[in-house]
Enzyme design. Structure first.
Site, PDB file in Angstrom:
ATOM      1  N   GLU A  56     -10.600   8.103   9.629  1.00  0.00           N
ATOM      2  CA  GLU A  56     -10.540   7.714   8.392  1.00  0.00           C
ATOM      3  C   GLU A  56     -11.932   7.680   7.852  1.00  0.00           C
ATOM      4  O   GLU A  56     -12.457   7.982   6.582  1.00  0.00           O
ATOM      5  CB  GLU A  56     -10.295   6.049   8.293  1.00  0.00           C
ATOM      6  N   TYR A 101     -22.343  14.232   4.096  1.00  0.00           N
ATOM      7  CA  TYR A 101     -22.512  12.952   3.843  1.00  0.00           C
ATOM      8  C   TYR A 101     -22.825  12.295   5.226  1.00  0.00           C
ATOM      9  O   TYR A 101     -21.976  11.563   5.917  1.00  0.00           O
ATOM     10  CB  TYR A 101     -21.014  12.266   3.368  1.00  0.00           C
ATOM     11  N   TYR A 139     -11.218  -0.495   1.969  1.00  0.00           N
ATOM     12  CA  TYR A 139      -9.938   0.623   2.263  1.00  0.00           C
ATOM     13  C   TYR A 139     -10.149   1.045   3.724  1.00  0.00           C
ATOM     14  O   TYR A 139      -8.907   0.660   4.200  1.00  0.00           O
ATOM     15  CB  TYR A 139     -10.408   1.886   1.429  1.00  0.00           C
ATOM     16  N   CYS A 211       2.303  13.946  -5.247  1.00  0.00           N
ATOM     17  CA  CYS A 211       1.635  13.307  -6.354  1.00  0.00           C
ATOM     18  C   CYS A 211       0.100  13.980  -6.550  1.00  0.00           C
ATOM     19  O   CYS A 211      -0.741  13.180  -6.473  1.00  0.00           O
ATOM     20  CB  CYS A 211       1.484  12.015  -6.463  1.00  0.00           C
ATOM     21  N   CYS A 227       8.720   5.863 -11.581  1.00  0.00           N
ATOM     22  CA  CYS A 227       7.407   5.912 -11.980  1.00  0.00           C
ATOM     23  C   CYS A 227       7.505   6.171 -13.351  1.00  0.00           C
ATOM     24  O   CYS A 227       7.937   6.791 -14.500  1.00  0.00           O
ATOM     25  CB  CYS A 227       7.292   7.630 -11.735  1.00  0.00           C
TER      26      CYS A 227
END
Ligand code: SF4
Length: 377
Positions: A56, A101, A139, A211, A227
């Site tokens: 993650e 990062y 998150y 999507c 949707c």
């Protein structure tokens, strides 16, 4: 009329609410789709909380295709929280090198040490406790708690933001507090009581594979009748486009100073672009033209390392981008003249043989310069 069209006509100002029946349909169809379409990704082969956590963190701001190899190498070299906590930072950053990062890697390392010190080496299964760890926000905490521990915790990341925004037909700015609140509420409201791990991964997978940001494949979408964006023909207009990124051009120089076959490296201090990584003396070029090539190089290298050098020819020019900067990097060769390499302002300065460069975590451009040194190209 589809459920979505009904919702659109009844409630043109979208609130993000689904009826109980719609939620059941959504869960059932999404899980069935995921059972058939889930990609075989290395971090999905177990629910080991350590693997879920590492993946993650790596997947933040980085594509799945890039993360695969990094993930496998990282957990092979540092297979447990304890091994990560005990590793030195240089090794952790070397394993992260190229992912960018780098703050993520330093925070991961700090969090591992905290998990060992405060939690006996086990990741907590509670969202609030997870959020106390460096680098773990709402998150990531939700992802670890739900995927590794089956907790009923919502998630919201780039793919699910796009998917949910379209599903509920939200036309506002998803980066603003109002949009975020609506999306978190939606993510929470649709969670099933069971199979939360599969459900959250399925949401991300559908966002990633179907999507998609441009031209979503609505005809293949298991949620098409639910949707609102599709019913309104707005799937390409929602979410609202971000303002175009504006870029700033920068001119920088990196200097390869040689002494008795070794080259000069410095570790970037906290607050610098590549804090914790090692680099050749590098600086923003303030002047242009031939004067720069001597006086500025000598002054800046001395300021950063304590070493006086005699600048030589241009080795190469690298054009690259970092966040909103487009950078032209001129790499010069230089010979050592005088002075002791001295560590200042939180940086360490060191003479390193070319063969040792492989042990040091470098920025992407730093690694390209290192390769030039090794190959002569
Ligand atoms: Fe996305 Fe289209 Fe599915 Fe709506 S129908 S969720 S816009 S892929």
């Amino acid at each position: 009329m589809s459920n979505a069209a009904e919702r659109t006509s009844k409630r043109p100002s979208i609130t993000g609410c689904f009826t109980s029946t719609e939620k059941q349909q959504l869960r059932r169809r999404l899980l069935a789709w995921y059972a058939d379409h889930a990609r075989d990704l290395p971090w999905r082969r177990s629910r080991d909380p350590y693997h879920v956590w590492i993946s993650e963190i790596m997947l933040q701001q980085t594509q799945v295709a890039t993360v695969r190899d990094y993930f496998e190498r990282f957990v092979r070299e540092l297979p447990t929280v304890e091994r990560l906590a005990a590793a030195d930072e240089r090794r952790v950053l070397r394993l992260w090198e190229g992912l960018g990062y780098y703050r993520r890697a330093r925070q991961l390392h700090a969090a591992a040490r905290q998990i060992v010190a405060d939690h006996g080496g086990r990741l907590p299964d509670d969202v609030n406790e997870l959020r106390q760890l460096p680098g773990i926000g709402r998150y990531t905490a939700g992802a670890i708690a739900s995927i590794a521990f089956g907790r009923r915790a919502p998630i919201l990341e780039a793919n699910t933001i796009r998917l949910l925004t379209r599903l509920v037909g939200y036309r506002g700015d998803v980066a603003k507090v109002k949009g975020q609140r609506l999306l978190w509420q939606t993510a929470e409201s649709i969670l099933p009581r069971e199979n939360v791990a599969q459900f959250n991964q399925a949401l991300m997978e559908l966002g990633s594979l179907v999507c998609t940001p441009a031209e979503p494949r609505c005809d293949e979408c298991p949620l098409q009748t639910l949707c609102v964006a599709r019913a309104a023909g707005l799937q390409n207009a929602i979410p609202r486009a971000k303002p175009r990124q504006t870029y700033t051009d920068l001119h920088e120089a990196a200097i390869v100073v040689r002494k008795n076959g070794r080259v000069l490296l410095r570790q970037c201090a906290s607050g610098e672009r590549w804090a914790g990584l090692w680099d050749f003396p590098r600086f923003a070029v303030e002047s242009e033209g031939p004067l720069f090539a001597r006086d500025e190089i000598v002054a800046k290298v001395r300021e950063q390392t304590g070493v006086t050098c005699a600048p030589g020819p241009l080795l190469k020019t690298i054009k690259h981008g970092v966040t909103r900067y487009r950078i032209t990097l001129d790499c010069y060769q230089a010979e050592y003249v005088a002075g002791r390499a001295k560590s200042t302002n939180g940086t360490t300065v060191r003479w390193v043989s070319p063969s040792q460069l492989a042990d040091y975590p470098l920025s992407t451009t730093g690694r390209r310069i290192a390769l030039s040194i090794l190959t002569g190209n």
